[in-house]
Design an enzyme around this catalytic site. Structure first.
Site, PDB file in Angstrom:
ATOM      1  N   ASP A  43      -9.521  -4.139   7.782  1.00  0.00           N
ATOM      2  CA  ASP A  43     -10.816  -3.317   7.557  1.00  0.00           C
ATOM      3  C   ASP A  43     -12.026  -4.197   7.749  1.00  0.00           C
ATOM      4  O   ASP A  43     -12.110  -5.304   7.418  1.00  0.00           O
ATOM      5  CB  ASP A  43     -10.835  -3.073   6.027  1.00  0.00           C
ATOM      6  CG  ASP A  43      -9.477  -2.711   5.456  1.00  0.00           C
ATOM      7  OD1 ASP A  43      -8.394  -2.291   6.161  1.00  0.00           O
ATOM      8  OD2 ASP A  43      -9.576  -2.311   4.159  1.00  0.00           O
ATOM      9  N   GLN A  59     -10.940  -8.371   6.940  1.00  0.00           N
ATOM     10  CA  GLN A  59      -9.767  -8.527   6.292  1.00  0.00           C
ATOM     11  C   GLN A  59      -8.899  -9.352   7.435  1.00  0.00           C
ATOM     12  O   GLN A  59      -8.795  -8.877   8.569  1.00  0.00           O
ATOM     13  CB  GLN A  59      -8.974  -7.436   6.038  1.00  0.00           C
ATOM     14  CG  GLN A  59      -9.393  -6.584   4.795  1.00  0.00           C
ATOM     15  CD  GLN A  59      -9.383  -7.396   3.631  1.00  0.00           C
ATOM     16  OE1 GLN A  59      -8.112  -7.261   2.943  1.00  0.00           O
ATOM     17  NE2 GLN A  59     -10.162  -8.129   2.998  1.00  0.00           N
ATOM     18  N   TRP A  67      -0.158  -8.134   8.849  1.00  0.00           N
ATOM     19  CA  TRP A  67      -0.856  -8.451   7.507  1.00  0.00           C
ATOM     20  C   TRP A  67      -0.150  -9.312   6.492  1.00  0.00           C
ATOM     21  O   TRP A  67       1.121  -9.699   6.676  1.00  0.00           O
ATOM     22  CB  TRP A  67      -0.719  -7.072   6.812  1.00  0.00           C
ATOM     23  CG  TRP A  67      -1.551  -6.985   5.791  1.00  0.00           C
ATOM     24  CD1 TRP A  67      -3.022  -6.500   5.734  1.00  0.00           C
ATOM     25  CD2 TRP A  67      -1.158  -7.258   4.477  1.00  0.00           C
ATOM     26  NE1 TRP A  67      -3.450  -6.653   4.509  1.00  0.00           N
ATOM     27  CE2 TRP A  67      -2.295  -7.167   3.506  1.00  0.00           C
ATOM     28  CE3 TRP A  67      -0.056  -7.587   3.901  1.00  0.00           C
ATOM     29  CZ2 TRP A  67      -2.434  -7.283   2.238  1.00  0.00           C
ATOM     30  CZ3 TRP A  67      -0.114  -7.795   2.550  1.00  0.00           C
ATOM     31  CH2 TRP A  67      -1.234  -7.715   1.695  1.00  0.00           C
ATOM     32  N   PHE A 102      -9.204  -9.119  -0.894  1.00  0.00           N
ATOM     33  CA  PHE A 102      -9.215  -7.594  -0.401  1.00  0.00           C
ATOM     34  C   PHE A 102     -10.689  -7.111   0.126  1.00  0.00           C
ATOM     35  O   PHE A 102     -11.627  -7.869  -0.351  1.00  0.00           O
ATOM     36  CB  PHE A 102      -8.442  -6.864  -1.306  1.00  0.00           C
ATOM     37  CG  PHE A 102      -6.821  -6.929  -1.099  1.00  0.00           C
ATOM     38  CD1 PHE A 102      -6.148  -7.949  -0.644  1.00  0.00           C
ATOM     39  CD2 PHE A 102      -5.981  -5.755  -1.520  1.00  0.00           C
ATOM     40  CE1 PHE A 102      -4.807  -7.996  -0.434  1.00  0.00           C
ATOM     41  CE2 PHE A 102      -4.739  -5.800  -1.357  1.00  0.00           C
ATOM     42  CZ  PHE A 102      -4.208  -6.845  -0.701  1.00  0.00           C
ATOM     43  N   SER A 103     -10.536  -5.900   0.473  1.00  0.00           N
ATOM     44  CA  SER A 103     -12.107  -5.393   1.130  1.00  0.00           C
ATOM     45  C   SER A 103     -13.111  -5.349   0.037  1.00  0.00           C
ATOM     46  O   SER A 103     -12.820  -5.150  -1.213  1.00  0.00           O
ATOM     47  CB  SER A 103     -11.567  -4.041   1.514  1.00  0.00           C
ATOM     48  OG  SER A 103     -11.051  -4.159   2.974  1.00  0.00           O
ATOM     49  N   ARG A 176      -9.385  -0.825  -5.853  1.00  0.00           N
ATOM     50  CA  ARG A 176      -9.775  -1.695  -5.013  1.00  0.00           C
ATOM     51  C   ARG A 176     -10.872  -1.312  -4.131  1.00  0.00           C
ATOM     52  O   ARG A 176     -11.333   0.078  -4.106  1.00  0.00           O
ATOM     53  CB  ARG A 176      -8.904  -2.327  -4.101  1.00  0.00           C
ATOM     54  CG  ARG A 176      -7.870  -1.092  -3.313  1.00  0.00           C
ATOM     55  CD  ARG A 176      -6.931  -1.859  -2.558  1.00  0.00           C
ATOM     56  NE  ARG A 176      -6.204  -0.936  -1.813  1.00  0.00           N
ATOM     57  CZ  ARG A 176      -4.942  -0.480  -2.284  1.00  0.00           C
ATOM     58  NH1 ARG A 176      -4.666  -1.002  -3.646  1.00  0.00           N
ATOM     59  NH2 ARG A 176      -4.245   0.534  -1.737  1.00  0.00           N
ATOM     60  N   ASP A 177     -11.494  -2.101  -3.321  1.00  0.00           N
ATOM     61  CA  ASP A 177     -12.423  -1.692  -2.169  1.00  0.00           C
ATOM     62  C   ASP A 177     -13.906  -1.330  -2.723  1.00  0.00           C
ATOM     63  O   ASP A 177     -14.388  -0.031  -2.335  1.00  0.00           O
ATOM     64  CB  ASP A 177     -12.027  -0.494  -1.213  1.00  0.00           C
ATOM     65  CG  ASP A 177     -10.704  -0.897  -0.788  1.00  0.00           C
ATOM     66  OD1 ASP A 177     -10.206  -2.312  -0.827  1.00  0.00           O
ATOM     67  OD2 ASP A 177      -9.806  -0.172  -0.251  1.00  0.00           O
ATOM     68  N   GLU A 227      -1.156  12.927  -1.059  1.00  0.00           N
ATOM     69  CA  GLU A 227      -2.158  11.785  -0.898  1.00  0.00           C
ATOM     70  C   GLU A 227      -2.215  10.923  -2.063  1.00  0.00           C
ATOM     71  O   GLU A 227      -3.058  11.091  -2.915  1.00  0.00           O
ATOM     72  CB  GLU A 227      -3.371  12.463  -0.684  1.00  0.00           C
ATOM     73  CG  GLU A 227      -4.324  11.909   0.455  1.00  0.00           C
ATOM     74  CD  GLU A 227      -5.629  12.666   0.442  1.00  0.00           C
ATOM     75  OE1 GLU A 227      -5.752  13.382   1.424  1.00  0.00           O
ATOM     76  OE2 GLU A 227      -5.958  12.990  -0.514  1.00  0.00           O
ATOM     77  N   GLU A 231      -8.595   5.031  -0.093  1.00  0.00           N
ATOM     78  CA  GLU A 231      -8.840   3.826   0.054  1.00  0.00           C
ATOM     79  C   GLU A 231     -10.243   3.633   0.733  1.00  0.00           C
ATOM     80  O   GLU A 231     -10.630   4.641   1.073  1.00  0.00           O
ATOM     81  CB  GLU A 231      -7.941   2.977   0.977  1.00  0.00           C
ATOM     82  CG  GLU A 231      -6.255   2.524   0.354  1.00  0.00           C
ATOM     83  CD  GLU A 231      -5.633   1.695   1.196  1.00  0.00           C
ATOM     84  OE1 GLU A 231      -5.266   0.858   0.824  1.00  0.00           O
ATOM     85  OE2 GLU A 231      -5.492   2.253   2.327  1.00  0.00           O
TER      86      GLU A 231
HETATM   87  C1  FRU Z   1      -6.979  -0.758   3.664  1.00  0.00           C
HETATM   88  C2  FRU Z   1      -6.583  -1.635   2.730  1.00  0.00           C
HETATM   89  C3  FRU Z   1      -7.741  -1.871   1.569  1.00  0.00           C
HETATM   90  C4  FRU Z   1      -7.380  -3.236   1.024  1.00  0.00           C
HETATM   91  C5  FRU Z   1      -7.012  -3.993   2.408  1.00  0.00           C
HETATM   92  C6  FRU Z   1      -6.223  -5.119   2.178  1.00  0.00           C
HETATM   93  O1  FRU Z   1      -6.665  -1.012   5.116  1.00  0.00           O
HETATM   94  O2  FRU Z   1      -5.294  -1.526   2.375  1.00  0.00           O
HETATM   95  O3  FRU Z   1      -7.521  -0.811   0.490  1.00  0.00           O
HETATM   96  O4  FRU Z   1      -8.396  -3.812   0.366  1.00  0.00           O
HETATM   97  O5  FRU Z   1      -6.565  -3.139   3.246  1.00  0.00           O
HETATM   98  O6  FRU Z   1      -5.996  -5.868   3.261  1.00  0.00           O
END
Ligand code: FRU
Length: 516
Positions: A43, A59, A67, A102-103, A176-177, A227, A231
Site C-alpha cells: 500500500d 508498506q 510480504w 501497517f498502513s 487498521r489503516d 466481504e 481495508e
Molecule cells: C492492505 C493491507 C492493510 C494493512 C497492510 C499491511 O493491503 O492489508 O490493511 O495495513 O496491507 O501490509
C-alpha cells in the site's frame, strides 16, 4: 513525543544498509511505475505534499520479494513521475508495533508532518495452532511526527487509539489503516474494523489535537456477506458530496460458475457523512478499478488543489519466478487526478506523465473501421501513451488489443447491445501473471455491466511493459492489469463490429530520456 532511539536506528539502519548493499542487483524495473529500491512493496501510505515536495511512503519489506515484517519506505518527487528514494521512514521498533508498522496517512499541522499508522501484533506467529494465532492478533493506532518528512519521532503516548477504544461488538484482531482528514478545524479519522458478525465496517473517530481520539460512529458496513474485511478507507469531500473509497478482500472461493469477479476489489461510495452523529448515507457503490491488480489506493490534495490518488499494483497470486530474478515485487499506479462528473468518479493520469513522451509521435485524425480489425503504422510498443476517441454511433462493438504478438494479446471490448465491458488478459503471456486459476478463469477475464457508456468515448492507454492502465470513457471506467512483458508482444489492434470511427489518435512512445 519521544522515541526509543537505539531501537529505531537499529531497524532503519539495518534496512538502509541492506538496501545500499543489494539494490544494484534489481533488474527489469518498469519505466514510470514506482517500485521499491529492492524487495516487496504494498500500500501507498502517508501521501502528501510537504515542504515543497511530494512524499510517497509505502508498506515495505526490503529483505524479500514477499510480504513480511512491514516497515515504511519513503520517496520524494517534484513532479509525481520521477521519484527519488530516501531512507526508510518507520521501522517496527516499539512493543506496540513489533510485528509491523501497517498502513496509515499523513497530515500537516503547525508546519510539521504527522503520520498515523497501525501497529500490528502477532504473538502467535510461530504457533502451530492457526486458530490461536488468528485470535491473538491485535492492532492499534499510533502517531509519529517529523520536521523534514524523513525522520520521525514516535509519540510517547502511543497507541493513541487502542483496541480498548473500539465500540462494543467489534473484534480486536482487524482494526487498521487510519486515514486522517481535517474539517472545520477538527480532525477525523476513518478506520477499518470487523464486527462480531464478521462484517467489515468503517469507523469514524474525532480529535482536536491528533493525540486524543473519540469514537463517533460507524459510517459504512460491507454489503456482500462474503466481504469479511474492508481495508484502507479514504474519505474525501468533493463537489459537496462525501466519497468513501474502500478496498475489500473477498475471502471466499468463487462459487461454481461464478467467474469474472475480482477477489480484491476497490470501490467508491458516494453519499453524505454526518460528522456529528457518525453516520454515513451512501447512494451508490461502484467498482473503482475494473481490472485485476489495483488495491489499497490513497488520495491527498496537493498545493495546486488537485485531488491525487495512487494505488498499489499488486502481483496477486502471480508466478514468483520473475520476481526472484528481478528483485522487486509490487509497484504503484500512475498518480491519478480525481474529479466528479454526473455522479461518477473520473480518474485521469497526472499531467506530468506527458513529460516522458518522446518527440516523435503518430497522429491520426480519423479512420473508419467497418467490421474489420486494423493496426496503424508506427502505433506499437511496450511503453507508450496512446489516446483516441471512438465514435460508436453506428457500431455494435469496439475492441482494442494491446501487447499483441505471437500467441499473446490483452484486450478491452465494449459491446453496446449488451452494455458490457470485457477485459481479457487470458492470453497476456506465459509466465508472470496467472492466466488460468485452478478452478476457473476469474483471474484473467472481467466483465462489467455498464449502461452509462456514451456513443463517443475517449480512451487513454498507458502501457509500461508489465503494467497496463486503460482510462476508458474519459476516465469513468479504469482497467488496470499486470501483464507479461512478452518480448514480441508489441502490437496494437483496433476492431469494430458495425461501423466505429477512430478520431484524434495520438501515440507517443515513452522514455525518461527525451530523444526523438
Ligand atoms: C492492505 C493491507 C492493510 C494493512 C497492510 C499491511 O493491503 O492489508 O490493511 O495495513 O496491507 O501490509
Amino acid at each position: 513525543m519521544n522515541k526509543n532511539i537505539d531501537q529505531t536506528s537499529k531497524h532503519i539502519e539495518k534496512a538502509n544498509q541492506y538496501i545500499k548493499e543489494n539494490k544494484d542487483r534489481v533488474t527489469n524495473r518498469p519505466l514510470f511505475h514506482f517500485t521499491a529500491p529492492i524487495g516487496w512493496l504494498n500500500d501507498p501510505n502517508g501521501l502528501c505534499y510537504f515542504n515543497g515536495e511530494y512524499h510517497l511512503y509505502y508498506q515495505y519489506n526490503p529483505y524479500d520479494i514477499k510480504w513480511d515484517l512491514m516497515h515504511w519506505g519513503h520517496a520524494v518527487s517534484s513532479d509525481l513521475v520521477n521519484w527519488h528514494h530516501k531512507g526508510l521512514a518507520l521501522g517496527p521498533d516499539e512493543a506496540y508495533e513489533i510485528d509491523g508498522c501497517f498502513s496509515g496517512s499523513a497530515i500537516e499541522k503547525d508546519g510539521k508532518l504527522f503520520i498515523m499508522y497501525t501497529g500490528h501484533l502477532d504473538p502467535g506467529k510461530d504457533s502451530k495452532d492457526p486458530e490461536w494465532r488468528r485470535q491473538s492478533v491485535r492492532e492499534n493506532q499510533n502517531l509519529a511526527v517529523s520536521q523534514n518528512g524523513d525522520n520521525f519521532l514516535k509519540s510517547e503516548v502511543n497507541p493513541v487509539i487502542d483496541t480498548g477504544d473500539l465500540p462494543a461488538g467489534m473484534l480486536p484482531q482487524d482494526f487498521r489503516d487510519p486515514k486522517i482528514i481535517e474539517k472545520d478545524g477538527i480532525y477525523y479519522c476513518v478506520l477499518a474494523a470487523r464486527n462480531e458478525r464478521y462484517k467489515g465496517v468503517i469507523l469514524l473517530y474525532r480529535s482536536l489535537d491528533l493525540m486524543n481520539w473519540n469514537y463517533v460512529g460507524t459510517i459504512a458496513e460491507s454489503h456482500n456477506p462474503k466481504e469479511e474485511i474492508l481495508e484502507c478507507p479514504d474519505l474525501i469531500e468533493m463537489s459537496g458530496k462525501d466519497l468513501l473509497i474502500l478496498s475489500a478482500i473477498d475471502l471466499h472461493e468463487p462459487d461454481l460458475g461464478e467467474v469474472r469477479r475480482n477477489l480484491h476489489p476497490t470501490y467508491y461510495c458516494l453519499g453524505n457523512v454526518d460528522f456529528e452523529d457518525g453516520k454515513g448515507q451512501w447512494e451508490s457503490r461502484v467498482e473503482l478499478d475494473c481490472g485485476f491488480n489495483f488495491y489499497a489506493p490513497q488520495s491527498f490534495v496537493d498545493h495546486e488543489g488537485r485531488r491525487i490518488m495512487i494505488g498499489w499494483i499488486s502481483p496477486w497470486d502471480a508466478d514468483e519466478e520473475p520476481r526472484v530474478k528481478n528483485g522487486w515485487a509490487g509497484m504503484m499506479s500512475v498518480p491519478r487526478v480525481l474529479s466528479l462528473r454526473d455522479g461518477a468518479l473520473i480518474q485521469e493520469p497526472v499531467e506530468s506523465i506527458k513529460s516522458l513522451r518522446k518527440k516523435n509521435y503518430v497522429l491520426i485524425q480519423e479512420k473508419s473501421l467497418v467490421d474489420e480489425c486494423k493496426s496503424f503504422d508506427g502505433v506499437e510498443g511496450r511503453r507508450y501513451d496512446l489516446s483516441f476517441k471512438v465514435d460508436m454511433t453506428s457500431g455494435q462493438r469496439f475492441m482494442i488489443e494491446v501487447g499483441k504478438g505471437k500467441g499473446c494479446t490483452t484486450s478491452l471490448t465494449y459491446d453496446k447491445k449488451q452494455a458490457l465491458w470485457s477485459f481479457d488478459r487470458r492470453h497476456n503471456g506465459e509466465k508472470n501473471m496467472p492466466i488460468f486459476d485452478k478452478l476457473n478463469q476469474w483471474y484473467s477475464l472481467r466483465e462489467i455491466q455498464d449502461k452509462e457508456a456514451k456513443d463517443i468515448m475517449d480512451f487513454r492507454i498507458l502501457l509500461d511493459n508489465y503494467c497496463l492502465e486503460i482510462f476508458a470513457d474519459g476516465g469513468r471506467r479504469v482497467f488496470t492489469a499486470m501483464i507479461d512483458p512478452h518480448l514480441d508482444g508489441r502490437g496494437i489492434d483496433f476492431s469494430a463490429n458495425g461501423s466505429c470511427i477512430i478520431q484524434d489518435l495520438e501515440f507517443y512512445l515513452l522514455d525518461n530520456q527525451k530523444e526523438s
